[in-house]
Write a protein that holds these residues in place. Structure first.
Motif, PDB file in Angstrom:
ATOM      1  N   ARG A 175       5.612  -8.744 -24.310  1.00 38.89           N
ATOM      2  CA  ARG A 175       5.437  -7.939 -23.085  1.00 38.89           C
ATOM      3  C   ARG A 175       6.553  -8.242 -22.082  1.00 38.89           C
ATOM      4  O   ARG A 175       7.166  -7.332 -21.515  1.00 38.89           O
ATOM      5  N   TRP A 176       6.846  -9.519 -21.878  1.00 35.37           N
ATOM      6  CA  TRP A 176       7.905  -9.884 -20.938  1.00 35.37           C
ATOM      7  C   TRP A 176       9.271  -9.441 -21.458  1.00 35.37           C
ATOM      8  O   TRP A 176      10.107  -8.968 -20.697  1.00 35.37           O
ATOM      9  N   VAL A 177       9.498  -9.601 -22.763  1.00 35.20           N
ATOM     10  CA  VAL A 177      10.758  -9.139 -23.351  1.00 35.20           C
ATOM     11  C   VAL A 177      10.960  -7.652 -23.088  1.00 35.20           C
ATOM     12  O   VAL A 177      12.043  -7.211 -22.676  1.00 35.20           O
ATOM     13  N   ASP A 178       9.911  -6.862 -23.310  1.00 39.64           N
ATOM     14  CA  ASP A 178      10.012  -5.411 -23.136  1.00 39.64           C
ATOM     15  C   ASP A 178      10.343  -5.052 -21.685  1.00 39.64           C
ATOM     16  O   ASP A 178      11.174  -4.172 -21.424  1.00 39.64           O
ATOM     17  N   VAL A 179       9.700  -5.726 -20.743  1.00 38.20           N
ATOM     18  CA  VAL A 179       9.954  -5.446 -19.325  1.00 38.20           C
ATOM     19  C   VAL A 179      11.372  -5.865 -18.944  1.00 38.20           C
ATOM     20  O   VAL A 179      12.073  -5.135 -18.232  1.00 38.20           O
ATOM     21  N   PHE A 180      11.792  -7.021 -19.411  1.00 34.01           N
ATOM     22  CA  PHE A 180      13.144  -7.480 -19.080  1.00 34.01           C
ATOM     23  C   PHE A 180      14.198  -6.468 -19.530  1.00 34.01           C
ATOM     24  O   PHE A 180      15.106  -6.125 -18.763  1.00 34.01           O
ATOM     25  N   TRP A 181      14.098  -5.999 -20.773  1.00 38.00           N
ATOM     26  CA  TRP A 181      15.110  -5.043 -21.248  1.00 38.00           C
ATOM     27  C   TRP A 181      14.989  -3.700 -20.542  1.00 38.00           C
ATOM     28  O   TRP A 181      15.993  -3.055 -20.238  1.00 38.00           O
ATOM     29  N   LYS A 182      13.772  -3.282 -20.254  1.00 37.79           N
ATOM     30  CA  LYS A 182      13.577  -2.022 -19.528  1.00 37.79           C
ATOM     31  C   LYS A 182      14.250  -2.055 -18.168  1.00 37.79           C
ATOM     32  O   LYS A 182      14.873  -1.070 -17.732  1.00 37.79           O
ATOM     33  N   LEU A 183      14.160  -3.184 -17.486  1.00 40.90           N
ATOM     34  CA  LEU A 183      14.683  -3.295 -16.125  1.00 40.90           C
ATOM     35  C   LEU A 183      16.159  -3.663 -16.060  1.00 40.90           C
ATOM     36  O   LEU A 183      16.801  -3.435 -15.028  1.00 40.90           O
ATOM     37  N   LEU A 226       9.925 -16.709 -29.774  1.00 38.62           N
ATOM     38  CA  LEU A 226       9.924 -15.312 -30.217  1.00 38.62           C
ATOM     39  C   LEU A 226      11.312 -14.883 -30.668  1.00 38.62           C
ATOM     40  O   LEU A 226      11.464 -14.010 -31.530  1.00 38.62           O
ATOM     41  N   LEU A 227      12.355 -15.486 -30.104  1.00 40.49           N
ATOM     42  CA  LEU A 227      13.735 -15.090 -30.375  1.00 40.49           C
ATOM     43  C   LEU A 227      14.379 -15.886 -31.508  1.00 40.49           C
ATOM     44  O   LEU A 227      15.585 -15.734 -31.757  1.00 40.49           O
ATOM     45  N   LYS A 228      13.629 -16.710 -32.202  1.00 44.03           N
ATOM     46  CA  LYS A 228      14.209 -17.585 -33.213  1.00 44.03           C
ATOM     47  C   LYS A 228      15.033 -16.814 -34.240  1.00 44.03           C
ATOM     48  O   LYS A 228      16.180 -17.171 -34.531  1.00 44.03           O
ATOM     49  N   GLN A 229      14.479 -15.748 -34.814  1.00 47.90           N
ATOM     50  CA  GLN A 229      15.203 -15.026 -35.860  1.00 47.90           C
ATOM     51  C   GLN A 229      16.444 -14.341 -35.305  1.00 47.90           C
ATOM     52  O   GLN A 229      17.489 -14.306 -35.961  1.00 47.90           O
ATOM     53  N   ARG A 230      16.339 -13.795 -34.110  1.00 47.01           N
ATOM     54  CA  ARG A 230      17.520 -13.189 -33.473  1.00 47.01           C
ATOM     55  C   ARG A 230      18.632 -14.233 -33.320  1.00 47.01           C
ATOM     56  O   ARG A 230      19.806 -13.944 -33.549  1.00 47.01           O
ATOM     57  N   ASN A 231      18.250 -15.430 -32.909  1.00 46.84           N
ATOM     58  CA  ASN A 231      19.236 -16.495 -32.723  1.00 46.84           C
ATOM     59  C   ASN A 231      19.885 -16.889 -34.048  1.00 46.84           C
ATOM     60  O   ASN A 231      21.096 -17.105 -34.130  1.00 46.84           O
ATOM     61  N   ARG A 239       0.833  -1.206   0.000  1.00 44.35           N
ATOM     62  CA  ARG A 239       0.000   0.000   0.000  1.00 44.35           C
ATOM     63  C   ARG A 239       0.864   1.250   0.000  1.00 44.35           C
ATOM     64  O   ARG A 239       1.960   1.272   0.559  1.00 44.35           O
ATOM     65  N   GLY A 240       0.354   2.274  -0.625  1.00 44.26           N
ATOM     66  CA  GLY A 240       1.000   3.574  -0.550  1.00 44.26           C
ATOM     67  C   GLY A 240       2.183   3.752  -1.470  1.00 44.26           C
ATOM     68  O   GLY A 240       2.889   4.749  -1.373  1.00 44.26           O
ATOM     69  N   ARG A 241       2.427   2.801  -2.381  1.00 45.49           N
ATOM     70  CA  ARG A 241       3.537   2.925  -3.316  1.00 45.49           C
ATOM     71  C   ARG A 241       3.025   2.756  -4.737  1.00 45.49           C
ATOM     72  O   ARG A 241       2.169   1.920  -5.008  1.00 45.49           O
ATOM     73  N   SER A 242       3.572   3.541  -5.645  1.00 44.47           N
ATOM     74  CA  SER A 242       3.156   3.481  -7.045  1.00 44.47           C
ATOM     75  C   SER A 242       3.931   2.383  -7.756  1.00 44.47           C
ATOM     76  O   SER A 242       5.159   2.317  -7.672  1.00 44.47           O
ATOM     77  N   LEU A 243       3.184   1.533  -8.448  1.00 48.00           N
ATOM     78  CA  LEU A 243       3.785   0.413  -9.147  1.00 48.00           C
ATOM     79  C   LEU A 243       4.288   0.870 -10.510  1.00 48.00           C
ATOM     80  O   LEU A 243       3.578   1.531 -11.266  1.00 48.00           O
ATOM     81  N   GLU A 244       5.529   0.519 -10.838  1.00 48.06           N
ATOM     82  CA  GLU A 244       6.093   0.853 -12.149  1.00 48.06           C
ATOM     83  C   GLU A 244       5.980  -0.305 -13.117  1.00 48.06           C
ATOM     84  O   GLU A 244       5.581  -0.131 -14.259  1.00 48.06           O
ATOM     85  N   GLU A 245       6.351  -1.505 -12.676  1.00 47.24           N
ATOM     86  CA  GLU A 245       6.256  -2.685 -13.529  1.00 47.24           C
ATOM     87  C   GLU A 245       5.902  -3.894 -12.674  1.00 47.24           C
ATOM     88  O   GLU A 245       6.285  -3.979 -11.509  1.00 47.24           O
ATOM     89  N   GLU A 246       5.197  -4.840 -13.292  1.00 43.61           N
ATOM     90  CA  GLU A 246       4.892  -6.092 -12.615  1.00 43.61           C
ATOM     91  C   GLU A 246       4.871  -7.220 -13.626  1.00 43.61           C
ATOM     92  O   GLU A 246       4.292  -7.086 -14.707  1.00 43.61           O
ATOM     93  N   LEU A 247       5.535  -8.306 -13.295  1.00 44.36           N
ATOM     94  CA  LEU A 247       5.418  -9.553 -14.030  1.00 44.36           C
ATOM     95  C   LEU A 247       4.659 -10.497 -13.113  1.00 44.36           C
ATOM     96  O   LEU A 247       5.190 -10.956 -12.096  1.00 44.36           O
ATOM     97  N   GLU A 248       3.424 -10.733 -13.473  1.00 53.77           N
ATOM     98  CA  GLU A 248       2.478 -11.395 -12.585  1.00 53.77           C
ATOM     99  C   GLU A 248       3.021 -12.713 -12.053  1.00 53.77           C
ATOM    100  O   GLU A 248       3.465 -13.586 -12.791  1.00 53.77           O
ATOM    101  N   GLY A 249       3.026 -12.812 -10.727  1.00 55.91           N
ATOM    102  CA  GLY A 249       3.453 -14.038 -10.074  1.00 55.91           C
ATOM    103  C   GLY A 249       4.931 -14.104  -9.764  1.00 55.91           C
ATOM    104  O   GLY A 249       5.376 -15.063  -9.133  1.00 55.91           O
ATOM    105  N   PHE A 250       5.705 -13.073 -10.185  1.00 56.44           N
ATOM    106  CA  PHE A 250       7.151 -13.151 -10.002  1.00 56.44           C
ATOM    107  C   PHE A 250       7.765 -11.913  -9.358  1.00 56.44           C
ATOM    108  O   PHE A 250       8.561 -12.017  -8.440  1.00 56.44           O
ATOM    109  N   ILE A 251       7.424 -10.727  -9.845  1.00 56.86           N
ATOM    110  CA  ILE A 251       8.144  -9.538  -9.388  1.00 56.86           C
ATOM    111  C   ILE A 251       7.275  -8.293  -9.525  1.00 56.86           C
ATOM    112  O   ILE A 251       6.462  -8.186 -10.448  1.00 56.86           O
ATOM    113  N   ARG A 252       7.446  -7.384  -8.569  1.00 57.47           N
ATOM    114  CA  ARG A 252       6.872  -6.044  -8.666  1.00 57.47           C
ATOM    115  C   ARG A 252       7.990  -5.031  -8.452  1.00 57.47           C
ATOM    116  O   ARG A 252       8.784  -5.175  -7.527  1.00 57.47           O
ATOM    117  N   VAL A 253       8.024  -4.032  -9.306  1.00 58.20           N
ATOM    118  CA  VAL A 253       8.996  -2.962  -9.196  1.00 58.20           C
ATOM    119  C   VAL A 253       8.229  -1.656  -8.994  1.00 58.20           C
ATOM    120  O   VAL A 253       7.332  -1.329  -9.779  1.00 58.20           O
TER     121      VAL A 253
END
Length: 346
Positions: free
Chosen positions: A241-249, A286-291, A22-36
């Motif tokens: 969505r998860w890729v974007d959050v991972f690189w952002k963080l 999703l990463l097949k072409q990058r690989n 409570r009382g804190r603004s959430l920036e990012e969340e990966l449901e079930g694993f992490i909140r930033v």
């Protein structure tokens, strides 16, 4: 300095979910694993993937134990040793493994990694050293590279001390330091690439790196490729969505995705000396072409690189889908790579 146990390091940042703070603004969340949160605080919780302890119980076909490598940074490792190596007194290839999780999640103690490491050690008849490195966003890149290269340096020091008896009895008795491999999946595959670049510029003797094993390496770039524009329904296990959050963080503050930490093609690879490389690619990833682009860049730089595409599976299937019928095939491919690279190319 007070002694820090591996158990304390494993628990750090992996408490059970206390409910949304409570009382804190959430920036990012990966449901079930992490909140930033916007104030910089981070909550991780482990009720989706459980941590499991190491075990040296007599009934275990693969023994495991935890070792703190650096109390200052909290870097640690879980070692895996096939029991038959103990009875035979044989020396085994040493695989230094870096787990995945987008640089933000994961641990050698996660049950899914513990199971796969046991299978990998048993099938390839290798000793595994699974490294627990610092995570983002508290420790942004290059912290993970620093920690994992320091783990290689820790092994180098053990190898140097071998004639005087290594500090670690498993390594001194069973590791063949002339047959060392760097391996990792997803973000861990990215780490393999970047740690190998550091090893190519440094003197890590008497360690001899025989090969690099990259499983679905987590690479990216500023311009999305076609596959990354597809819907997540066609790319199981990893969404955009998860890729974007991972690189952002995880990227350094202000860095874009053409930073070399994200995009290995942003810097020339031709002049670097690398051992043989194998890249494991999932058809539905999703990463097949990058690989594939990474493999082509290595070939263009005259590197010894091969790749295998596994059909009808998604990203990191070997840990995220432990019942997959493709895992025995994967273990066979990895075993062949390790056994066929007995002499150094460097």
């Amino acid at each position: 300095m007070d002694t820090v146990s591996v158990e304390e390091l494993r628990r750090n940042g992996h408490a059970q979910d206390p409910g949304r703070s409570r009382g804190r603004s959430l920036e990012e969340e990966l449901e079930g694993f992490i909140r930033v949160y916007k104030d910089g605080s981070v909550e991780r919780y482990s009720y989706v993937v459980a941590n499991v302890p190491a075990s040296e119980a007599q009934q275990e076909p693969v023994l495991s134990k935890d070792v703190v490598l650096d109390q200052r940074t909290g870097v640690w490792a879980r070692f895996y040793l096939p029991r038959n190596a103990v009875s035979r007194g044989t020396r085994l290839p040493l695989v230094i493994y870096f787990h995945g999780g987008g640089f933000v999640l994961g641990s050698p103690a996660w049950s899914i990694y513990h199971v796969f490491m046991c299978r990998l050690a048993s099938h390839t008849n290798s000793m595994i050293m699974s490294v627990g490195y610092r995570l983002a966003p508290e420790n942004r890149l290059p912290a993970a590279y620093d920690d994992c290269f320091s783990a290689v340096e820790w092994v180098r020091r053990q190898a140097t001390q071998q004639l005087q008896r290594s500090n670690d009895s498993w390594l001194s008795s069973h590791a063949d330091f002339s047959r060392c491999f760097l391996a990792g999946d997803s973000a861990g595959g990215n780490i393999v690439h970047n740690v190998a670049l550091r090893c190519a510029r440094a003197d890590v003797k008497p360690l001899q790196t025989r090969g690099l094993i990259l499983l679905q390496p987590f690479f990216g770039g500023e311009d999305p490729c076609k596959r990354e524009l597809e819907t997540s329904e066609t790319n199981p296990n990893l969404s955009q969505r998860w890729v974007d959050v991972f690189w952002k963080l995880s990227l350094p503050v202000g860095a874009k995705r053409d930073h070399p930490a994200c995009n290995p093609l942003a810097m020339p690879l031709r002049d670097l000396s690398l051992p043989p490389v194998i890249v494991i690619i999932s058809e539905n990833d999703l990463l097949k072409q990058r690989n594939l682009d990474y493999c082509q860049a290595l070939k263009n730089g005259n590197k010894n690189v091969s790749h295998v595409i596994f059909k009808n599976v998604g990203h990191a299937f070997q840990v995220l889908n432990p019942d997959s019928q493709r895992i025995p095939e994967l273990l066979s491919v990895l075993g062949d790579f390790i056994n066929n690279n007995r002499s150094s190319s460097r």
